[in-house]
Design a protein around this motif. Structure first.
Motif, PDB file in Angstrom:
ATOM      1  N   VAL A  42       4.834  -6.326  -0.520  1.00  0.00           N
ATOM      2  CA  VAL A  42       4.020  -5.132  -0.779  1.00  0.00           C
ATOM      3  C   VAL A  42       4.113  -4.177   0.402  1.00  0.00           C
ATOM      4  O   VAL A  42       4.373  -2.972   0.237  1.00  0.00           O
ATOM      5  CB  VAL A  42       2.546  -5.518  -1.061  1.00  0.00           C
ATOM      6  N   ALA A  43       3.920  -4.692   1.605  1.00  0.00           N
ATOM      7  CA  ALA A  43       3.971  -3.838   2.798  1.00  0.00           C
ATOM      8  C   ALA A  43       5.358  -3.235   2.987  1.00  0.00           C
ATOM      9  O   ALA A  43       5.493  -2.067   3.363  1.00  0.00           O
ATOM     10  CB  ALA A  43       3.556  -4.630   4.024  1.00  0.00           C
ATOM     11  N   SER A  44       6.394  -4.014   2.718  1.00  0.00           N
ATOM     12  CA  SER A  44       7.758  -3.497   2.829  1.00  0.00           C
ATOM     13  C   SER A  44       7.996  -2.395   1.801  1.00  0.00           C
ATOM     14  O   SER A  44       8.567  -1.344   2.126  1.00  0.00           O
ATOM     15  CB  SER A  44       8.774  -4.628   2.642  1.00  0.00           C
ATOM     16  N   SER A  45       7.536  -2.603   0.586  1.00  0.00           N
ATOM     17  CA  SER A  45       7.704  -1.603  -0.475  1.00  0.00           C
ATOM     18  C   SER A  45       6.976  -0.302  -0.142  1.00  0.00           C
ATOM     19  O   SER A  45       7.513   0.789  -0.359  1.00  0.00           O
ATOM     20  CB  SER A  45       7.186  -2.144  -1.804  1.00  0.00           C
ATOM     21  N   LEU A  46       5.775  -0.405   0.384  1.00  0.00           N
ATOM     22  CA  LEU A  46       5.031   0.792   0.770  1.00  0.00           C
ATOM     23  C   LEU A  46       5.730   1.530   1.908  1.00  0.00           C
ATOM     24  O   LEU A  46       5.718   2.760   1.969  1.00  0.00           O
ATOM     25  CB  LEU A  46       3.597   0.421   1.157  1.00  0.00           C
ATOM     26  N   SER A  47       6.369   0.778   2.792  1.00  0.00           N
ATOM     27  CA  SER A  47       7.128   1.391   3.887  1.00  0.00           C
ATOM     28  C   SER A  47       8.375   2.098   3.362  1.00  0.00           C
ATOM     29  O   SER A  47       8.718   3.188   3.823  1.00  0.00           O
ATOM     30  CB  SER A  47       7.528   0.326   4.921  1.00  0.00           C
ATOM     31  N   VAL A  48       9.048   1.472   2.404  1.00  0.00           N
ATOM     32  CA  VAL A  48      10.228   2.109   1.791  1.00  0.00           C
ATOM     33  C   VAL A  48       9.809   3.397   1.083  1.00  0.00           C
ATOM     34  O   VAL A  48      10.491   4.424   1.184  1.00  0.00           O
ATOM     35  CB  VAL A  48      10.946   1.147   0.825  1.00  0.00           C
ATOM     36  N   ASN A  60      -1.781   2.278  -0.108  1.00  0.00           N
ATOM     37  CA  ASN A  60      -1.806   1.909   1.306  1.00  0.00           C
ATOM     38  C   ASN A  60      -3.222   1.606   1.782  1.00  0.00           C
ATOM     39  O   ASN A  60      -3.439   0.652   2.532  1.00  0.00           O
ATOM     40  CB  ASN A  60      -1.180   3.017   2.168  1.00  0.00           C
ATOM     41  N   ALA A  61      -4.184   2.403   1.326  1.00  0.00           N
ATOM     42  CA  ALA A  61      -5.576   2.170   1.718  1.00  0.00           C
ATOM     43  C   ALA A  61      -6.081   0.831   1.178  1.00  0.00           C
ATOM     44  O   ALA A  61      -6.734   0.065   1.895  1.00  0.00           O
ATOM     45  CB  ALA A  61      -6.462   3.320   1.227  1.00  0.00           C
ATOM     46  N   VAL A  62      -5.758   0.548  -0.075  1.00  0.00           N
ATOM     47  CA  VAL A  62      -6.172  -0.732  -0.673  1.00  0.00           C
ATOM     48  C   VAL A  62      -5.488  -1.891   0.051  1.00  0.00           C
ATOM     49  O   VAL A  62      -6.135  -2.894   0.383  1.00  0.00           O
ATOM     50  CB  VAL A  62      -5.869  -0.761  -2.185  1.00  0.00           C
ATOM     51  N   ALA A  63      -4.197  -1.756   0.321  1.00  0.00           N
ATOM     52  CA  ALA A  63      -3.478  -2.816   1.039  1.00  0.00           C
ATOM     53  C   ALA A  63      -4.093  -3.034   2.412  1.00  0.00           C
ATOM     54  O   ALA A  63      -4.297  -4.187   2.839  1.00  0.00           O
ATOM     55  CB  ALA A  63      -1.993  -2.462   1.161  1.00  0.00           C
ATOM     56  N   LEU A 115      -0.169   4.380   7.327  1.00  0.00           N
ATOM     57  CA  LEU A 115       0.479   5.104   6.229  1.00  0.00           C
ATOM     58  C   LEU A 115      -0.544   5.833   5.364  1.00  0.00           C
ATOM     59  O   LEU A 115      -0.281   6.947   4.910  1.00  0.00           O
ATOM     60  CB  LEU A 115       1.333   4.163   5.386  1.00  0.00           C
ATOM     61  N   ALA A 116      -1.688   5.227   5.132  1.00  0.00           N
ATOM     62  CA  ALA A 116      -2.730   5.892   4.333  1.00  0.00           C
ATOM     63  C   ALA A 116      -3.225   7.146   5.057  1.00  0.00           C
ATOM     64  O   ALA A 116      -3.370   8.217   4.439  1.00  0.00           O
ATOM     65  CB  ALA A 116      -3.885   4.931   4.060  1.00  0.00           C
ATOM     66  N   ILE A 117      -3.465   7.026   6.345  1.00  0.00           N
ATOM     67  CA  ILE A 117      -3.937   8.178   7.135  1.00  0.00           C
ATOM     68  C   ILE A 117      -2.870   9.271   7.174  1.00  0.00           C
ATOM     69  O   ILE A 117      -3.176  10.454   7.002  1.00  0.00           O
ATOM     70  CB  ILE A 117      -4.331   7.723   8.554  1.00  0.00           C
ATOM     71  N   LYS A 118      -1.623   8.872   7.388  1.00  0.00           N
ATOM     72  CA  LYS A 118      -0.533   9.861   7.389  1.00  0.00           C
ATOM     73  C   LYS A 118      -0.433  10.536   6.029  1.00  0.00           C
ATOM     74  O   LYS A 118      -0.159  11.729   5.946  1.00  0.00           O
ATOM     75  CB  LYS A 118       0.802   9.202   7.754  1.00  0.00           C
TER      76      LYS A 118
END
Length: 126
Positions: A42-48, A60-63, A115-118
């Motif tokens: 999940v974290a890798s996918s959100l980064s991609v 991202n916020a939920v994660a 990532l959520a903040i960005k």
């Protein structure tokens, strides 16, 4: 007009995407691999997604929150954890597992929060 992620943030996103992918792969020998593979994937996918310019705020916020709460459940394992738990890629003792997992959750939660903040800053709204 929507702003984009900076080149520096895209570099970080690619670095974390790779690190979290490696994190997912090395979970195969873990006592509970599927849970950890899913978390790192999940974290890798959100980064991609961020790398590709799609900074998704809510996922991202939920994660970040899920990983953060999960961290709290095992954070006590860090107290008195032997330094050997963190000095080798190979786990030396079963007692090293939870402290190492706690550190992983800090990384997962922290990066997802960034990532959520960005995403909020880039999109200008929630």
């Amino acid at each position: 007009m929507q702003k984009k992620l900076s080149a520096r943030m895209r570099i970080f996103a690619s670095l974390f995407a790779f690190l979290f992918l490696v994190g997912a792969i090395v979970q195969w020998n873990d006592p509970d691999p599927y849970l950890w593979i899913a978390a790192y994937a999940v974290a890798s996918s959100l980064s991609v997604a961020a790398l590709l310019g799609h900074v998704v705020i809510m996922p991202n916020a939920v994660a970040a929150m899920v990983f953060g709460v999960w961290f709290v459940t095992i954070a006590a394992s860090l107290m008195g954890a032997p330094s050997e738990a963190f000095t080798s890629f190979k786990m030396q003792a079963a007692s090293h597992e939870e402290p190492r997992e706690a550190v992983g959750l800090v990384l997962l939660s922290g990066w997802s929060a960034i990532l959520a903040i960005k995403g909020v800053r880039v999109k200008g709204k929630i």
